[in-house]
Scaffold this motif. Structure first.
Motif, PDB file in Angstrom:
ATOM      1  N   ALA A 274      33.643  10.958  41.982  1.00  0.00           N
ATOM      2  CA  ALA A 274      33.216  11.959  42.955  1.00  0.00           C
ATOM      3  C   ALA A 274      32.005  11.458  43.741  1.00  0.00           C
ATOM      4  O   ALA A 274      31.253  10.588  43.281  1.00  0.00           O
ATOM      5  CB  ALA A 274      32.882  13.272  42.251  1.00  0.00           C
ATOM      6  N   ARG A 275      31.803  12.031  44.920  1.00  0.00           N
ATOM      7  CA  ARG A 275      30.761  11.539  45.818  1.00  0.00           C
ATOM      8  C   ARG A 275      29.374  12.031  45.441  1.00  0.00           C
ATOM      9  O   ARG A 275      28.373  11.387  45.796  1.00  0.00           O
ATOM     10  CB  ARG A 275      31.097  11.961  47.252  1.00  0.00           C
ATOM     11  N   TYR A 276      29.286  13.162  44.757  1.00  0.00           N
ATOM     12  CA  TYR A 276      27.973  13.689  44.372  1.00  0.00           C
ATOM     13  C   TYR A 276      27.618  13.112  43.009  1.00  0.00           C
ATOM     14  O   TYR A 276      28.140  13.537  41.979  1.00  0.00           O
ATOM     15  CB  TYR A 276      27.990  15.212  44.365  1.00  0.00           C
ATOM     16  N   TYR A 277      26.698  12.156  42.999  1.00  0.00           N
ATOM     17  CA  TYR A 277      26.376  11.417  41.789  1.00  0.00           C
ATOM     18  C   TYR A 277      25.397  12.203  40.912  1.00  0.00           C
ATOM     19  O   TYR A 277      24.452  12.827  41.408  1.00  0.00           O
ATOM     20  CB  TYR A 277      25.729  10.080  42.142  1.00  0.00           C
ATOM     21  N   GLY A 278      25.624  12.139  39.593  1.00  0.00           N
ATOM     22  CA  GLY A 278      24.636  12.621  38.636  1.00  0.00           C
ATOM     23  C   GLY A 278      24.481  14.123  38.543  1.00  0.00           C
ATOM     24  O   GLY A 278      23.537  14.591  37.900  1.00  0.00           O
ATOM     25  N   VAL A 279      25.382  14.896  39.144  1.00  0.00           N
ATOM     26  CA  VAL A 279      25.233  16.357  39.100  1.00  0.00           C
ATOM     27  C   VAL A 279      26.009  16.929  37.917  1.00  0.00           C
ATOM     28  O   VAL A 279      27.026  16.371  37.499  1.00  0.00           O
ATOM     29  CB  VAL A 279      25.719  17.010  40.416  1.00  0.00           C
ATOM     30  N   MET A 280      25.497  18.039  37.368  1.00  0.00           N
ATOM     31  CA  MET A 280      26.125  18.783  36.279  1.00  0.00           C
ATOM     32  C   MET A 280      26.455  17.865  35.100  1.00  0.00           C
ATOM     33  O   MET A 280      27.501  17.961  34.476  1.00  0.00           O
ATOM     34  CB  MET A 280      27.385  19.504  36.777  1.00  0.00           C
ATOM     35  N   GLN A 281      25.490  16.998  34.757  1.00  0.00           N
ATOM     36  CA  GLN A 281      25.650  16.071  33.644  1.00  0.00           C
ATOM     37  C   GLN A 281      24.879  16.595  32.438  1.00  0.00           C
ATOM     38  O   GLN A 281      23.698  16.955  32.545  1.00  0.00           O
ATOM     39  CB  GLN A 281      25.107  14.693  34.027  1.00  0.00           C
ATOM     40  N   ALA A 282      25.534  16.626  31.283  1.00  0.00           N
ATOM     41  CA  ALA A 282      24.879  17.101  30.063  1.00  0.00           C
ATOM     42  C   ALA A 282      23.718  16.186  29.683  1.00  0.00           C
ATOM     43  O   ALA A 282      23.815  14.955  29.800  1.00  0.00           O
ATOM     44  CB  ALA A 282      25.884  17.179  28.925  1.00  0.00           C
ATOM     45  N   LEU A 283      22.627  16.791  29.232  1.00  0.00           N
ATOM     46  CA  LEU A 283      21.413  16.038  28.913  1.00  0.00           C
ATOM     47  C   LEU A 283      21.665  14.997  27.829  1.00  0.00           C
ATOM     48  O   LEU A 283      21.100  13.906  27.855  1.00  0.00           O
ATOM     49  CB  LEU A 283      20.305  17.005  28.469  1.00  0.00           C
ATOM     50  N   ASP A 284      22.529  15.323  26.868  1.00  0.00           N
ATOM     51  CA  ASP A 284      22.773  14.417  25.744  1.00  0.00           C
ATOM     52  C   ASP A 284      23.976  13.509  25.963  1.00  0.00           C
ATOM     53  O   ASP A 284      24.421  12.815  25.048  1.00  0.00           O
ATOM     54  CB  ASP A 284      22.960  15.215  24.446  1.00  0.00           C
ATOM     55  N   ALA A 285      24.529  13.493  27.186  1.00  0.00           N
ATOM     56  CA  ALA A 285      25.696  12.654  27.463  1.00  0.00           C
ATOM     57  C   ALA A 285      25.284  11.189  27.496  1.00  0.00           C
ATOM     58  O   ALA A 285      24.267  10.828  28.097  1.00  0.00           O
ATOM     59  CB  ALA A 285      26.336  13.057  28.780  1.00  0.00           C
ATOM     60  N   ASP A 286      26.106  10.339  26.865  1.00  0.00           N
ATOM     61  CA  ASP A 286      25.801   8.908  26.819  1.00  0.00           C
ATOM     62  C   ASP A 286      26.283   8.180  28.070  1.00  0.00           C
ATOM     63  O   ASP A 286      25.790   7.105  28.400  1.00  0.00           O
ATOM     64  CB  ASP A 286      26.448   8.272  25.584  1.00  0.00           C
ATOM     65  N   SER A 287      27.278   8.749  28.747  1.00  0.00           N
ATOM     66  CA  SER A 287      27.852   8.066  29.900  1.00  0.00           C
ATOM     67  C   SER A 287      27.944   9.019  31.081  1.00  0.00           C
ATOM     68  O   SER A 287      27.790  10.236  30.941  1.00  0.00           O
ATOM     69  CB  SER A 287      29.246   7.513  29.561  1.00  0.00           C
ATOM     70  N   ASP A 288      28.230   8.434  32.237  1.00  0.00           N
ATOM     71  CA  ASP A 288      28.323   9.200  33.475  1.00  0.00           C
ATOM     72  C   ASP A 288      29.673   9.912  33.554  1.00  0.00           C
ATOM     73  O   ASP A 288      30.722   9.285  33.368  1.00  0.00           O
ATOM     74  CB  ASP A 288      28.170   8.256  34.671  1.00  0.00           C
ATOM     75  N   ASP A 289      29.658  11.213  33.810  1.00  0.00           N
ATOM     76  CA  ASP A 289      30.895  11.938  34.103  1.00  0.00           C
ATOM     77  C   ASP A 289      31.176  11.718  35.582  1.00  0.00           C
ATOM     78  O   ASP A 289      30.715  12.471  36.440  1.00  0.00           O
ATOM     79  CB  ASP A 289      30.739  13.422  33.781  1.00  0.00           C
ATOM     80  N   PHE A 290      31.958  10.682  35.875  1.00  0.00           N
ATOM     81  CA  PHE A 290      32.121  10.259  37.263  1.00  0.00           C
ATOM     82  C   PHE A 290      32.942  11.239  38.085  1.00  0.00           C
ATOM     83  O   PHE A 290      32.999  11.132  39.299  1.00  0.00           O
ATOM     84  CB  PHE A 290      32.734   8.856  37.334  1.00  0.00           C
ATOM     85  N   ARG A 291      33.595  12.213  37.445  1.00  0.00           N
ATOM     86  CA  ARG A 291      34.360  13.221  38.180  1.00  0.00           C
ATOM     87  C   ARG A 291      33.582  14.528  38.342  1.00  0.00           C
ATOM     88  O   ARG A 291      34.113  15.497  38.873  1.00  0.00           O
ATOM     89  CB  ARG A 291      35.685  13.499  37.477  1.00  0.00           C
ATOM     90  N   ALA A 292      32.348  14.600  37.860  1.00  0.00           N
ATOM     91  CA  ALA A 292      31.568  15.829  37.942  1.00  0.00           C
ATOM     92  C   ALA A 292      31.405  16.261  39.401  1.00  0.00           C
ATOM     93  O   ALA A 292      31.258  15.441  40.305  1.00  0.00           O
ATOM     94  CB  ALA A 292      30.201  15.629  37.305  1.00  0.00           C
ATOM     95  N   GLY A 293      31.441  17.564  39.619  1.00  0.00           N
ATOM     96  CA  GLY A 293      31.392  18.119  40.965  1.00  0.00           C
ATOM     97  C   GLY A 293      32.761  18.540  41.446  1.00  0.00           C
ATOM     98  O   GLY A 293      32.884  19.318  42.395  1.00  0.00           O
ATOM     99  N   ARG A 294      33.821  18.029  40.820  1.00  0.00           N
ATOM    100  CA  ARG A 294      35.187  18.441  41.102  1.00  0.00           C
ATOM    101  C   ARG A 294      35.661  19.408  40.018  1.00  0.00           C
ATOM    102  O   ARG A 294      34.989  19.624  39.010  1.00  0.00           O
ATOM    103  CB  ARG A 294      36.118  17.226  41.153  1.00  0.00           C
ATOM    104  N   TYR A 295      36.871  19.929  40.210  1.00  0.00           N
ATOM    105  CA  TYR A 295      37.469  20.785  39.196  1.00  0.00           C
ATOM    106  C   TYR A 295      38.894  20.335  38.931  1.00  0.00           C
ATOM    107  O   TYR A 295      39.695  20.182  39.857  1.00  0.00           O
ATOM    108  CB  TYR A 295      37.474  22.253  39.633  1.00  0.00           C
TER     109      TYR A 295
END
Length: 428
Positions: A274-295
């Protein structure tokens, strides 16, 4: 995969060097039935059908694109224990790059191959997909079925499915020049599957039917049902007409249907991220949720999706809309769930050759979530862009996205992100 990536980069450099030397004599990079990767490709949907042939032997067109964003977006949620968010700050994102090979193989036969040289999810190069586009059957015999092929196109490959019209305007990793905004739709219908599509276009009317094996990741392994895969059916019907010098009208309806597949990726296949980087990422997540911002509605094993897209352009003013229904279920579910998506964007293009634009988009998703909750996501975007040349686009966007009715056990509970982005795009 990394060795393959290095090899592709070497091939790119060698072929580009040879092409630059050739273009010192003749700078003609056009091939038949081709959607230009620059400003001339804006508001083009399916590759054009033109029976006029310029084929004079195998011709290789090497192209590519590059995109870089500066992001200043903040995010928040309810902040309940165990569901805190990482802070999103302001800085540049990873630069993304594509390489395209388009090859005229024979009169009326063209190949396309796209490689992601750098993307958010995979920093190393990998192939997105490719296809063979057939507008003539002269390779069988000269003039073979010419009356039929005058209006017909056959497309075969491991390729991006032609479901809906929104995917023609979305950013495809670094190829972000067609998209007047920076983000794609919340429910981003995009997948690459092995299959074939047949088009018939005449007097403005468009018809398409297609079949695929319904799989993003190709393999021959059997699942627990003893199947190696399923089948997906695609169809599109529409009308596209330049009524006069000022007015163009287009309306299409599309269908994507699969009775069963081991895993459907229609809303989860974009490995570029997704184009919006680093949004809605869990604080304890070890990796990037690269699809965050989509549904993703998680209709993973059976799905029927319908998309209707109106497009109207009058002078410099254009409207593009999306009404979409997706219905289906995961194999563990007994009842179908339904998700609705609505989007409308209004763009005004002005200046010399419409090289400047301003616009806005509103996007709403109303879903029966896999968690059993009825949830809503809405997004508003305001954007402006400037084509510095037909190959260079600079655009800016302000975005607000809200998450409603997500439960306390969701990172999206009372979620929101908002802020500004600037994106520079080069495509040739």
């Amino acid at each position: 995969m990394r060795t393959l990536g290095k090899l592709l980069v070497i091939v790119f450099v060698v072929v580009m060097s040879a092409q630059v030397q050739a273009q010192q004599i003749n700078f003609d990079r056009n091939i038949d039935n081709f959607r230009y990767p620059d400003k001339r490709g804006v508001n083009v949907f399916e590759s054009p059908k033109d029976t006029t042939s310029t084929f004079d032997g195998v011709d290789v067109r090497v192209g590519g694109s590059f995109a870089l964003q500066f992001q200043a977006i903040e995010n928040e949620n309810a902040g309940l224990p165990g569901y805190q968010l990482k802070e999103a700050g302001s800085n540049f994102n990873l630069a993304t790059a594509n390489m395209d090979l388009d090859v005229a193989l024979y009169d009326g036969v063209r190949m396309h191959l796209r490689t992601y040289l750098s993307s958010r999810h995979h920093h190393e190069p990998y192939v997105k997909g490719g296809y063979l586009l057939i507008d003539k059957l002269d390779f069988v015999s000269e003039g073979f079925l010419s009356d039929f092929m005058q209006y017909t196109t056959i497309k075969v490959g491991h390729m991006e499915n032609n479901y809906g019209d929104a995917h023609f305007r979305r950013s495809d990793n670094a190829q972000a020049l067609y998209n007047p905004f920076i983000g794609n739709l919340i429910m981003d219908a995009f997948t690459t599957e092995v299959g074939a599509e047949v088009y018939y276009r005449r007097d403005g009317f468009i018809g398409m039917v297609g079949f695929t094996n319904g799989k993003l990741n190709q393999n021959v392994e059997e699942d627990i049902t003893g199947k190696t895969g399923g089948a997906s059916f695609l169809a599109k019907l529409g009308y596209d007409k330049q009524v006069n010098d000022d007015l163009r009208l287009r309306l299409t309806g599309s269908l994507y249907n699969t009775g069963y597949v081991p895993s459907s990726y229609l809303y989860n296949a974009d490995r570029a991220g997704a184009r919006y980087y680093g949004v809605m990422q869990a604080l304890d997540a070890d990796s990037d949720d690269f699809r965050a911002g989509r549904y993703n509605p998680n209709l993973t094993n059976s799905i029927t999706a319908v998309m209707i897209n109106p497009f109207v352009k009058y002078g410099g003013l254009e409207f593009f809309g999306t009404v979409e229904m997706a219905k289906g279920k995961a194999s563990a579910e007994t009842d179908d769930r339904t998700t609705m998506q609505y989007a409308g964007e209004l763009i005004y293009r002005f200046g010399a050759d419409e090289n400047i634009y301003v616009g806005g988009r509103y996007n709403l998703v109303d879903a029966e979530d896999i968690s059993g909750e009825d949830v809503t996501i809405n997004r508003a975007q305001i954007a402006a862009g400037w084509f510095m040349t037909r190959n260079i686009l600079l655009k800016a966007e302000y975005v607000i996205q809200n998450y409603d009715d997500f439960g306390q056990n969701s990172i999206l509970n009372d979620g929101k992100f908002n802020g500004a982005m600037v994106e520079a795009v080069i495509s040739f």
